[in-house]
Design a protein around this motif. Structure first.
Motif, mmCIF file in Angstrom:
data_model
loop_
_atom_site.group_PDB
_atom_site.id
_atom_site.type_symbol
_atom_site.label_atom_id
_atom_site.label_comp_id
_atom_site.label_asym_id
_atom_site.label_seq_id
_atom_site.Cartn_x
_atom_site.Cartn_y
_atom_site.Cartn_z
ATOM 1 N N TYR A 190 0.860 -1.182 0.000
ATOM 2 C CA TYR A 190 0.000 0.000 0.000
ATOM 3 C C TYR A 190 0.894 1.229 0.000
ATOM 4 C CZ TYR A 190 -4.181 -2.742 1.333
ATOM 5 O OH TYR A 190 -5.233 -3.619 1.382
ATOM 6 N N GLU A 191 0.648 2.082 -0.956
ATOM 7 C CA GLU A 191 1.440 3.306 -1.062
ATOM 8 C C GLU A 191 0.545 4.467 -0.647
ATOM 9 O OE1 GLU A 191 4.568 2.670 -1.810
ATOM 10 O OE2 GLU A 191 4.058 0.574 -2.196
ATOM 11 N N ASP A 192 0.844 5.061 0.482
ATOM 12 C CA ASP A 192 -0.048 6.086 1.028
ATOM 13 C C ASP A 192 -0.063 7.372 0.203
ATOM 14 O OD1 ASP A 192 -0.930 4.489 3.029
ATOM 15 O OD2 ASP A 192 0.595 5.143 4.469
ATOM 16 N N ILE A 193 -1.256 7.887 0.033
ATOM 17 C CA ILE A 193 -1.443 9.181 -0.626
ATOM 18 C C ILE A 193 -1.571 10.260 0.461
ATOM 19 C CG2 ILE A 193 -3.000 10.557 -2.074
ATOM 20 C CD1 ILE A 193 -3.850 7.867 -3.401
ATOM 21 N N ASP A 194 -2.402 9.946 1.445
ATOM 22 C CA ASP A 194 -2.596 10.829 2.597
ATOM 23 C C ASP A 194 -2.988 9.915 3.760
ATOM 24 O OD1 ASP A 194 -5.314 10.241 2.409
ATOM 25 O OD2 ASP A 194 -5.892 12.159 1.544
ATOM 26 N N PRO A 195 -3.348 10.458 4.922
ATOM 27 C CA PRO A 195 -3.595 9.549 6.065
ATOM 28 C C PRO A 195 -4.752 8.563 5.870
ATOM 29 C CG PRO A 195 -3.231 11.793 6.826
ATOM 30 C CD PRO A 195 -3.339 11.874 5.339
ATOM 31 N N VAL A 196 -5.611 8.778 4.877
ATOM 32 C CA VAL A 196 -6.726 7.838 4.722
ATOM 33 C C VAL A 196 -6.758 7.110 3.375
ATOM 34 C CG1 VAL A 196 -8.229 9.034 6.350
ATOM 35 C CG2 VAL A 196 -8.309 9.667 3.948
ATOM 36 N N ARG A 197 -5.938 7.537 2.420
ATOM 37 C CA ARG A 197 -6.019 6.916 1.091
ATOM 38 C C ARG A 197 -4.679 6.304 0.700
ATOM 39 N NH1 ARG A 197 -8.196 12.159 0.625
ATOM 40 N NH2 ARG A 197 -10.459 12.181 0.369
ATOM 41 N N PHE A 198 -4.781 5.294 -0.118
ATOM 42 C CA PHE A 198 -3.543 4.670 -0.593
ATOM 43 C C PHE A 198 -3.755 4.093 -1.976
ATOM 44 C CE2 PHE A 198 -5.060 0.364 -0.197
ATOM 45 C CZ PHE A 198 -5.956 0.405 0.867
ATOM 46 N N ILE A 199 -2.637 3.758 -2.644
ATOM 47 C CA ILE A 199 -2.701 3.013 -3.905
ATOM 48 C C ILE A 199 -2.299 1.582 -3.557
ATOM 49 C CG2 ILE A 199 -1.741 2.749 -6.223
ATOM 50 C CD1 ILE A 199 -1.016 5.736 -6.126
ATOM 51 N N GLY A 200 -3.169 0.641 -3.871
ATOM 52 C CA GLY A 200 -2.870 -0.753 -3.551
ATOM 53 C C GLY A 200 -3.087 -1.625 -4.769
ATOM 54 N N PRO A 211 3.165 7.616 -4.422
ATOM 55 C CA PRO A 211 2.985 9.062 -4.525
ATOM 56 C C PRO A 211 4.293 9.756 -4.154
ATOM 57 C CG PRO A 211 1.098 8.087 -3.472
ATOM 58 C CD PRO A 211 2.121 6.986 -3.605
ATOM 59 N N ALA A 212 4.695 10.723 -4.988
ATOM 60 C CA ALA A 212 5.984 11.380 -4.762
ATOM 61 C C ALA A 212 6.008 12.044 -3.393
ATOM 62 C CB ALA A 212 6.241 12.394 -5.869
ATOM 63 N N GLU A 213 4.844 12.528 -2.959
ATOM 64 C CA GLU A 213 4.758 13.106 -1.610
ATOM 65 C C GLU A 213 3.550 12.528 -0.913
ATOM 66 O OE1 GLU A 213 4.889 17.415 -1.280
ATOM 67 O OE2 GLU A 213 6.299 17.359 -2.976
ATOM 68 N N VAL A 214 3.701 12.240 0.390
ATOM 69 C CA VAL A 214 2.559 11.764 1.165
ATOM 70 C C VAL A 214 2.023 12.952 1.949
ATOM 71 C CG1 VAL A 214 1.773 10.095 2.882
ATOM 72 C CG2 VAL A 214 3.702 9.523 1.385
ATOM 73 N N ALA A 215 0.759 13.302 1.677
ATOM 74 C CA ALA A 215 0.187 14.455 2.383
ATOM 75 C C ALA A 215 0.014 14.107 3.857
ATOM 76 C CB ALA A 215 -1.157 14.806 1.759
ATOM 77 N N THR A 216 0.342 15.043 4.726
ATOM 78 C CA THR A 216 0.201 14.739 6.159
ATOM 79 C C THR A 216 -1.244 14.919 6.617
ATOM 80 O OG1 THR A 216 0.897 16.987 6.596
ATOM 81 C CG2 THR A 216 2.578 15.268 6.827
ATOM 82 N N ARG A 217 -2.016 15.707 5.824
ATOM 83 C CA ARG A 217 -3.433 15.876 6.140
ATOM 84 C C ARG A 217 -4.271 15.328 4.999
ATOM 85 N NH1 ARG A 217 -4.316 21.749 8.630
ATOM 86 N NH2 ARG A 217 -2.782 21.617 10.309
ATOM 87 N N LYS A 218 -5.475 14.933 5.331
ATOM 88 C CA LYS A 218 -6.371 14.377 4.314
ATOM 89 C C LYS A 218 -6.577 15.403 3.189
ATOM 90 C CE LYS A 218 -11.012 12.619 3.786
ATOM 91 N NZ LYS A 218 -12.356 12.750 4.312
ATOM 92 N N LEU A 219 -6.375 14.945 1.939
ATOM 93 C CA LEU A 219 -6.549 15.859 0.805
ATOM 94 C C LEU A 219 -8.019 16.228 0.661
ATOM 95 C CD1 LEU A 219 -4.298 14.158 -1.911
ATOM 96 C CD2 LEU A 219 -3.724 16.101 -0.436
ATOM 97 N N LYS A 220 -8.269 17.485 0.349
ATOM 98 C CA LYS A 220 -9.650 17.946 0.202
ATOM 99 C C LYS A 220 -10.040 17.988 -1.265
ATOM 100 C CE LYS A 220 -10.940 18.453 4.356
ATOM 101 N NZ LYS A 220 -11.881 17.430 4.798
#
Ligand code: CTP
Length: 401
Positions: free
Chosen positions: A198-208, A282-291
């Motif tokens: 699982y590659e995290d995008i932000d604290p709740v989403r990922f690419i799996g 993701p090149a950067e993992v957002a520390t907050r949930k993306l809006k």
């Protein structure tokens, strides 16, 4: 398969699964083992000592304070006699006492007094098995080198369904045979990676991806049954650790899997990369949930992940490397190409699509190496895993000859 003249001490603790241990005694003796049974006091409430006595052909011991039994074969002598101690069923209470080094009855005393490898086959209600206290005891025992066999999941005597059932006698017998190292991979250290990343995008989403981990777990089990010492590096899956696997490391991302595999590979003779490792993160993992920004498309920049197999094959003295490839088309040409490009010793390729591959319980494989290939017909993943291990053992020997 043989256990001729092997001396096995079977410990039976209190649980309904004790009835299955009667069958286990028969299975062990069929292969020529000498079996002596030691029961805990509470085990005798489930099965009579006379049953085990008749099946093993040996006196059954329960108490540390039985003067006549001690005169015939003292408990220290019994502890020395044993080449293996298998506790089946191992109740939650017995596991706790073993983890804490108690010696308040004959069986726990024998486990402390013997240098023989100890195997335990837990059996309990699923809620008990999942309890952190039980899990902590299991981890303590595993760290000490105790082999934990099972438990399996399925319907339980109490009516619950879940993990906690004792393994079937046949599986326990197979694990016992493998522990004597008569298997095809005896003495070899096998490292297996399994599952998705699982590659995290932000604290709740990922690419799996849709890998279930089942093929890798089946291979880890098959390799252990073939006598290998198996370490399993698992991506995010909800599968129990297979029988006989010595160590399991749970990871989430490709980077974590890369680090865990590389750290363990120095101690491995064979690496089997069944994991479906994410090629990008993701090149950067957002520390907050993306809006969500209504009306605008979102672009995610992805960075390339390191290739675990390629990293290993670039190292001098690397383990024998087995890759996996899941393809939707042109399976064989891609398999040959990956074998060369990644510097592998062997690759198992399968077709993924409707009802086969990733989420299915069965699979079909084409196994390719330099100079040969074999097609394994569609079968359950555990059957395929055993076939693959047999091919692997042969190829490994041929390569190292
Ligand atoms: N693998 C790896 N590290 C990665 C990606 C894949 O070790 N970062 C391993 C897998 O464990 C598996 C094999 O490579 O054994 C699978 O290769 P695959 O991902 O199918 O090949 P790719 O080179 O990514 O080719 P493609 O995406 O074109 O199929």
């Amino acid at each position: 398969m043989t256990l001729a003249q092997r001396r096995i001490l079977l410990g039976v603790s209190g649980g309904i699964a004790a009835y299955k241990s009667c069958e286990l005694v028969r299975r062990l003796r069929e292969l020529g083992a000498e079996v002596r049974v030691v029961m805990t006091e509470s085990a005798t409430r489930f099965v009579g000592a006379a049953t085990f006595q008749a099946l093993s052909g040996q006196p059954v011991r329960v108490s540390l304070w039985d003067a006549s039994a001690e005169a015939a074969m003292g408990h220290i002598e019994l502890a020395r006699w044993a080449e293996r101690i298998l506790v089946a069923p191992a109740s939650a209470d017995l596991l706790a006492r073993l983890a804490h080094g108690h010696a308040d009855d004959l069986l726990s005393t024998l486990c402390l007094a013997s240098a023989a490898p100890l195997q335990v086959a837990p059996a309990m209600n699923r809620q008990m098995w999942a309890h952190p206290a039980v899990q902590a005891n299991i981890q303590t025992l595993q760290r000490r080198g105790v082999q934990v066999l099972g438990p399996a999941s399925g319907e339980q005597a109490c009516g619950d369904v879940g993990s906690g059932r004792m393994l079937e006698p046949q599986a326990l017998r197979d694990a016992m045979v493998a522990s004597f190292g008569d298997g095809m991979l005896a003495g070899l250290r096998v490292l297996v990676s399994a599952g998705p990343t699982y590659e995290d995008i932000d604290p709740v989403r990922f690419i799996g991806n849709r890998s279930s981990g089942r093929m890798g777990f089946a291979l880890a089990e098959a390799a252990a049954l073939a006598g290998a010492s198996v370490t399993l590096i698992a991506g995010p899956v909800s599968l129990p650790t297979p029988t006989g696997v010595l160590a399991r490391v749970d990871v989430r991302s490709a980077a974590q899997m890369h680090a865990a595999v590389l750290a363990a590979a120095a101690e491995a003779d064979i690496y089997i990369g069944t994991a479906a490792v994410g090629d990008y993160r993701p090149a950067e993992v957002a520390t907050r949930k993306l809006k969500k920004k209504a009306g605008a498309d979102l672009f995610l920049q992805l960075a390339e992940n390191p290739d675990i197999l390629a990293s290993l094959s670039a190292q001098a003295g690397h383990p024998f490397l087995v890759g996996f490839a899941a393809e939707t088309h042109d399976v064989l040409p891609y398999a040959h190409e990956k074998l060369q490009r990644k510097g592998l010793d062997m690759i198992a390729a399968n077709q993924v699509g409707e009802g086969i591959g990733f989420e299915a319980s069965d699979n079909a494989l084409s196994v390719v190496w330099n100079g040969g290939s074999i097609d394994l017909a569609r079968a359950s993943k555990s059957v395929l895993a055993r076939q693959l291990v047999a091919i692997l053992a042969e190829r490994y020997r041929a390569a190292r000859a």
